[in-house]
Every structure is written in structure tokens, then in C-alpha cells.
Design a protein around this motif. Structure first.
Motif, PDB file in Angstrom:
ATOM      1  N   MET A  56     -23.159 -71.719 -35.295  1.00 36.29           N
ATOM      2  CA  MET A  56     -23.221 -71.201 -36.643  1.00 36.29           C
ATOM      3  C   MET A  56     -21.813 -70.923 -37.153  1.00 36.29           C
ATOM      4  O   MET A  56     -20.956 -70.456 -36.416  1.00 36.29           O
ATOM      5  CB  MET A  56     -24.049 -69.909 -36.658  1.00 36.29           C
ATOM      6  N   LYS A  57     -21.603 -71.166 -38.424  1.00 32.97           N
ATOM      7  CA  LYS A  57     -20.306 -70.893 -39.036  1.00 32.97           C
ATOM      8  C   LYS A  57     -20.099 -69.385 -39.149  1.00 32.97           C
ATOM      9  O   LYS A  57     -21.039 -68.636 -39.364  1.00 32.97           O
ATOM     10  CB  LYS A  57     -20.247 -71.486 -40.442  1.00 32.97           C
ATOM     11  N   ALA A  66     -25.172 -58.021 -44.447  1.00 32.97           N
ATOM     12  CA  ALA A  66     -25.771 -58.068 -43.104  1.00 32.97           C
ATOM     13  C   ALA A  66     -26.331 -56.708 -42.719  1.00 32.97           C
ATOM     14  O   ALA A  66     -27.469 -56.599 -42.241  1.00 32.97           O
ATOM     15  CB  ALA A  66     -24.732 -58.532 -42.078  1.00 32.97           C
ATOM     16  N   ASP A  67     -25.553 -55.663 -42.936  1.00 30.58           N
ATOM     17  CA  ASP A  67     -25.996 -54.316 -42.562  1.00 30.58           C
ATOM     18  C   ASP A  67     -27.193 -53.876 -43.403  1.00 30.58           C
ATOM     19  O   ASP A  67     -28.149 -53.282 -42.881  1.00 30.58           O
ATOM     20  CB  ASP A  67     -24.851 -53.319 -42.740  1.00 30.58           C
ATOM     21  N   THR A  68     -27.164 -54.169 -44.694  1.00 32.08           N
ATOM     22  CA  THR A  68     -28.242 -53.735 -45.588  1.00 32.08           C
ATOM     23  C   THR A  68     -29.522 -54.511 -45.309  1.00 32.08           C
ATOM     24  O   THR A  68     -30.618 -53.935 -45.292  1.00 32.08           O
ATOM     25  CB  THR A  68     -27.810 -53.894 -47.060  1.00 32.08           C
ATOM     26  N   THR A 103     -20.340 -67.823 -50.571  1.00 30.61           N
ATOM     27  CA  THR A 103     -21.682 -68.159 -50.123  1.00 30.61           C
ATOM     28  C   THR A 103     -22.242 -66.910 -49.471  1.00 30.61           C
ATOM     29  O   THR A 103     -21.589 -66.308 -48.613  1.00 30.61           O
ATOM     30  CB  THR A 103     -21.659 -69.315 -49.108  1.00 30.61           C
ATOM     31  N   ALA A 104     -23.425 -66.504 -49.895  1.00 27.72           N
ATOM     32  CA  ALA A 104     -24.062 -65.334 -49.292  1.00 27.72           C
ATOM     33  C   ALA A 104     -24.558 -65.700 -47.896  1.00 27.72           C
ATOM     34  O   ALA A 104     -25.248 -66.700 -47.719  1.00 27.72           O
ATOM     35  CB  ALA A 104     -25.223 -64.863 -50.158  1.00 27.72           C
ATOM     36  N   MET A 156     -28.117 -64.719 -39.590  1.00 24.48           N
ATOM     37  CA  MET A 156     -26.757 -64.336 -39.982  1.00 24.48           C
ATOM     38  C   MET A 156     -26.617 -62.815 -39.960  1.00 24.48           C
ATOM     39  O   MET A 156     -25.613 -62.289 -39.478  1.00 24.48           O
ATOM     40  CB  MET A 156     -26.434 -64.874 -41.373  1.00 24.48           C
ATOM     41  N   ALA A 157     -27.600 -62.124 -40.500  1.00 27.82           N
ATOM     42  CA  ALA A 157     -27.561 -60.656 -40.501  1.00 27.82           C
ATOM     43  C   ALA A 157     -27.551 -60.122 -39.075  1.00 27.82           C
ATOM     44  O   ALA A 157     -26.771 -59.235 -38.736  1.00 27.82           O
ATOM     45  CB  ALA A 157     -28.746 -60.094 -41.274  1.00 27.82           C
TER      46      ALA A 157
END
Length: 167
Positions: A1-2, A33-35, A85-86, A92-93
Motif C-alpha cells: 500500500m502507498k 484515520a484517527d476520526t 487524495t483522501a 488505510m485508517a
């Protein structure tokens, strides 16, 4: 993963310097990520709460999760507004979150409240730090977004802590 830094960037006419936009995209994706992680942990509590406080807590946790889902959307959209990019998938999170894993052995209502209160406090702390970083960088719009999130997290923490306090 990037890594988040390696995700594609897009041109924008927003008049923030490229290095400011880059720093804010990184900051936004970390808070995203945290949220997003806290959203999923709050839903975990919602689905698994047991005990005499079930009805009240089941509803509270769902309301809190709805608020977090709104923040996730706003944070992700700000990152893309700035040309980023989100980094918004569950994987990812999970790979980027700074929150501790939610305890799967928790079922008692007040134990859920305690676990969530700890995590809300942690996210509120990093959100306040993000406000300062965005202000220092000169991105008042991102600072304003984090201020909105901070206010909501503080209120949610108040609602959770009220369940743990004795009159």
C-alpha cells in the motif's frame, strides 16, 4: 500500500503555497484515520453494549457515530479540496490510526463508556494540536474545520463522562 505522502496530488488554484497544502493534506489524512477509527470503535460499542443502560447507551453511541461520520466526510473533503487524495479506506485508517484498539471483551455499558471516553479524549487532544498546526501554517480554513471538530468532540466527551460521574 502507498504511504499517505505517496498518494496522488491534483492541481488547484487555491492560493496556499504548495508546501502548506502538502503539510495540511498530511495533517488532514492523519486526523481522518484517527476520526474514522473512532467512528468504527463507537459503532462497535453501539452494536455490543449490554446491561441496564442498554437503550440509552445504544442510542447515544449511534448519535455519536453519526457525528463522527460527518466529521470524517468534512476532513476527507478538505484534503481533496487542497489537491490531495483522501486516505479513507478502513485499511488505510487501520494502518495509520494513533488510537488504541477497541477492547472486544467489553460488553458492560459503563465499560464501553469508559473505553470511548479515553479515545474521545485522545482524539480531542490531537485535534486541538492540529488546529495550532493549521494556524501556524496559515491555513485558517483547515484550522476552522478542526475547531468545529474539536468543539463536537469536547461535547461528546462531556456526554460520555457524565455517565461516569456520581452526583
Amino acid at each position: 500500500m502507498k504511504t499517505i505522502a505517496a498518494l496522488p496530488r491534483h492541481k488547484t488554484r487555491i492560493d496556499l503555497a504548495p508546501e502548506v497544502r502538502e503539510a495540511m493534506i498530511e495533517l488532514l489524512n492523519q486526523q481522518l484515520a484517527d476520526t474514522f477509527d473512532l467512528f468504527s470503535q463507537t459503532k462497535q460499542a453501539h452494536w455490543n453494549v449490554k446491561g441496564p443502560e442498554f437503550i440509552a447507551l445504544h442510542g447515544l453511541f449511534d448519535d455519536l457515530a453519526d457525528q463522527l461520520r460527518d466529521y470524517v466526510d468534512k476532513i476527507a473533503e478538505r484534503a481533496t479540496t487542497l489537491g490531495g487524495t483522501a486516505a479513507g479506506t478502513v485499511r488505510m485508517a487501520a494502518s495509520s490510526t494513533r488510537l488504541p484498539e477497541y477492547p472486544v471483551e467489553v460488553f458492560d455499558g459503563m465499560a464501553h463508556v469508559e473505553a470511548l471516553a479515553e479515545r474521545y479524549a485522545a482524539l480531542a487532544e490531537t485535534t486541538r494540536a492540529a488546529i495550532g498546526l493549521a494556524e501556524e501554517a496559515g491555513d485558517i480554513s483547515t484550522a476552522d474545520l478542526f475547531t468545529e471538530v474539536s468543539r463536537g468532540l469536547d461535547k461528546a466527551l462531556w456526554l460520555l463522562e457524565a455517565h461516569l460521574q456520581k452526583g
